[in-house]
Design a protein around this motif. Structure first.
Motif, PDB file in Angstrom:
ATOM      1  N   PRO A  41       0.808  -1.230   0.000  1.00 60.11           N
ATOM      2  CA  PRO A  41       0.000   0.000   0.000  1.00 60.11           C
ATOM      3  C   PRO A  41       0.837   1.274   0.000  1.00 60.11           C
ATOM      4  N   SER A  42       2.058   1.223   0.538  1.00 59.61           N
ATOM      5  CA  SER A  42       2.910   2.419   0.532  1.00 59.61           C
ATOM      6  C   SER A  42       3.316   2.788  -0.891  1.00 59.61           C
ATOM      7  N   LEU A  43       3.669   1.787  -1.693  1.00 60.91           N
ATOM      8  CA  LEU A  43       4.007   2.036  -3.094  1.00 60.91           C
ATOM      9  C   LEU A  43       2.775   2.504  -3.855  1.00 60.91           C
ATOM     10  N   ALA A  44       1.636   1.881  -3.582  1.00 65.85           N
ATOM     11  CA  ALA A  44       0.390   2.271  -4.243  1.00 65.85           C
ATOM     12  C   ALA A  44       0.013   3.709  -3.888  1.00 65.85           C
ATOM     13  N   ARG A  45       0.235   4.099  -2.633  1.00 66.18           N
ATOM     14  CA  ARG A  45      -0.085   5.471  -2.216  1.00 66.18           C
ATOM     15  C   ARG A  45       0.825   6.479  -2.903  1.00 66.18           C
ATOM     16  N   LEU A  46       2.095   6.126  -3.086  1.00 63.26           N
ATOM     17  CA  LEU A  46       3.022   7.054  -3.743  1.00 63.26           C
ATOM     18  C   LEU A  46       2.604   7.271  -5.194  1.00 63.26           C
ATOM     19  N   TYR A  47       2.306   6.189  -5.913  1.00 64.99           N
ATOM     20  CA  TYR A  47       1.847   6.328  -7.296  1.00 64.99           C
ATOM     21  C   TYR A  47       0.560   7.159  -7.342  1.00 64.99           C
ATOM     22  N   THR A  48      -0.367   6.854  -6.438  1.00 70.69           N
ATOM     23  CA  THR A  48      -1.650   7.562  -6.410  1.00 70.69           C
ATOM     24  C   THR A  48      -1.456   9.044  -6.109  1.00 70.69           C
ATOM     25  N   SER A  49      -0.536   9.359  -5.210  1.00 68.82           N
ATOM     26  CA  SER A  49      -0.265  10.755  -4.862  1.00 68.82           C
ATOM     27  C   SER A  49       0.239  11.535  -6.073  1.00 68.82           C
ATOM     28  N   ILE A  50       1.151  10.930  -6.835  1.00 69.25           N
ATOM     29  CA  ILE A  50       1.656  11.591  -8.049  1.00 69.25           C
ATOM     30  C   ILE A  50       0.528  11.780  -9.050  1.00 69.25           C
ATOM     31  N   THR A  64       5.080  14.492   2.317  1.00 70.23           N
ATOM     32  CA  THR A  64       3.695  14.041   2.495  1.00 70.23           C
ATOM     33  C   THR A  64       3.550  12.548   2.771  1.00 70.23           C
ATOM     34  N   THR A  65       4.619  11.790   2.610  1.00 68.31           N
ATOM     35  CA  THR A  65       4.513  10.346   2.790  1.00 68.31           C
ATOM     36  C   THR A  65       4.970   9.929   4.176  1.00 68.31           C
ATOM     37  N   THR A  66       4.635   8.708   4.553  1.00 71.37           N
ATOM     38  CA  THR A  66       5.016   8.197   5.872  1.00 71.37           C
ATOM     39  C   THR A  66       6.264   7.320   5.810  1.00 71.37           C
ATOM     40  N   VAL A  67       6.789   7.061   4.604  1.00 73.09           N
ATOM     41  CA  VAL A  67       7.986   6.234   4.485  1.00 73.09           C
ATOM     42  C   VAL A  67       9.229   7.122   4.470  1.00 73.09           C
ATOM     43  N   SER A  68      10.394   6.526   4.576  1.00 72.86           N
ATOM     44  CA  SER A  68      11.636   7.288   4.656  1.00 72.86           C
ATOM     45  C   SER A  68      11.981   7.941   3.320  1.00 72.86           C
ATOM     46  N   LYS A  69      12.881   8.918   3.399  1.00 76.37           N
ATOM     47  CA  LYS A  69      13.336   9.603   2.181  1.00 76.37           C
ATOM     48  C   LYS A  69      13.957   8.611   1.205  1.00 76.37           C
ATOM     49  N   GLU A 118      -7.472   3.532 -10.815  1.00 76.06           N
ATOM     50  CA  GLU A 118      -8.566   3.704  -9.854  1.00 76.06           C
ATOM     51  C   GLU A 118      -8.592   2.563  -8.846  1.00 76.06           C
ATOM     52  N   LEU A 119      -8.343   1.348  -9.334  1.00 78.98           N
ATOM     53  CA  LEU A 119      -8.321   0.193  -8.440  1.00 78.98           C
ATOM     54  C   LEU A 119      -7.117   0.265  -7.503  1.00 78.98           C
ATOM     55  N   ILE A 120      -5.967   0.697  -8.024  1.00 84.46           N
ATOM     56  CA  ILE A 120      -4.771   0.843  -7.201  1.00 84.46           C
ATOM     57  C   ILE A 120      -5.007   1.874  -6.098  1.00 84.46           C
ATOM     58  N   GLU A 121      -5.743   2.946  -6.421  1.00 85.48           N
ATOM     59  CA  GLU A 121      -6.024   3.985  -5.422  1.00 85.48           C
ATOM     60  C   GLU A 121      -6.788   3.417  -4.239  1.00 85.48           C
ATOM     61  N   VAL A 122      -7.693   2.488  -4.499  1.00 82.69           N
ATOM     62  CA  VAL A 122      -8.446   1.863  -3.418  1.00 82.69           C
ATOM     63  C   VAL A 122      -7.551   0.900  -2.633  1.00 82.69           C
ATOM     64  N   ILE A 123      -6.753   0.106  -3.339  1.00 81.87           N
ATOM     65  CA  ILE A 123      -5.856  -0.836  -2.672  1.00 81.87           C
ATOM     66  C   ILE A 123      -4.872  -0.098  -1.771  1.00 81.87           C
ATOM     67  N   ALA A 124      -4.507   1.120  -2.148  1.00 76.94           N
ATOM     68  CA  ALA A 124      -3.580   1.913  -1.333  1.00 76.94           C
ATOM     69  C   ALA A 124      -4.130   2.168   0.067  1.00 76.94           C
ATOM     70  N   GLN A 125      -5.438   2.036   0.235  1.00 80.07           N
ATOM     71  CA  GLN A 125      -6.069   2.300   1.529  1.00 80.07           C
ATOM     72  C   GLN A 125      -6.449   1.029   2.276  1.00 80.07           C
TER      73      GLN A 125
END
Length: 217
Positions: A41-50, A64-69, A118-125
């Protein structure tokens, strides 16, 4: 296409149908990255954020992310290598990225579903919605993607939760929980209209026709 609702965990990726959906379609590489989008979900959230921001830079994403630099830049490299994001500018030496639209066709024993942004955006959550994580873990991405499509039909009152359960092989309780989660994420319906449930005798007469309709797609 004909659907089989047996739980299946082995997937074959139809790479001929993994294509950039932009103005100049091209084959997208890096199938393993697509697989990770479904699991991480962290990778999915990064793609979705972009994708949501139209363009983003590494420093903006770090803020804006919760993972490290380091993880942010590792993910950016991975997504770029897979063709899921592209550099569109250079802002004072800082790369500016945009997300690529895509459609990935998964074929599993003649069952075919599409994985989209759109499906990835949901999986990110999925970490915030146990029903999503449970269905993905217990039933797999094919059942989840099919349910995702049926939830949209449910919001238009074309199917009931009971029928979603029958079409996907989910238990009625799991189907209801997933519908409720997707209603919240996708902002379907309104606050005063939660997902419609059913009584045991509802829609029996029409259910066979509905199942045949979806099996023919």
């Amino acid at each position: 296409m004909a659907f089989s609702f047996v739980t299946i965990y082995k997937m074959s990726y139809d790479t001929e149908h993994v294509r950039n959906a932009g103005d100049t379609p091209r084959t997208i590489t890096g199938i393993s990255t697509f697989a990770e989008l479904l699991e991480n979900p962290s990778l999915a959230r990064l793609y979705t954020s972009i994708r949501r921001s139209a363009t983003s830079t590494g420093p903006e994403l770090v803020e804006t992310t919760t993972v490290s630099k380091k993880t942010v830049y590792d993910y950016l490299h991975k997504l770029e290598q897979a063709g899921l994001i592209s550099k569109v500018d250079d802002d004072g030496g800082t790369a500016v990225y945009t997300a690529e639209e895509f459609e990935l066709t998964l074929t599993v024993r003649e069952t075919e579903v599409s994985i989209t942004p759109e499906l990835i955006e949901v999986i990110a959550q999925k970490n915030e919605y146990p029903a999503i994580e449970r269905v993905l873990e217990d039933y797999g991405i094919v059942t989840y993607a099919l349910t995702y499509d049926l939830v949209k039909a449910h919001s238009e009152r074309n199917v009931t939760i009971r029928q979603i359960a029958s079409l996907t092989g989910l238990s009625p309780g799991a189907a209801y929980d997933l519908v409720e989660a997707l209603y919240s994420i996708l902002e379907l319906g309104d606050d005063e209209s939660p997902p419609t449930t059913y009584s045991p005798d509802d829609f029996d007469e029409d259910e066979g026709d509905l199942l045949r309709e979806f099996a023919d797609k």
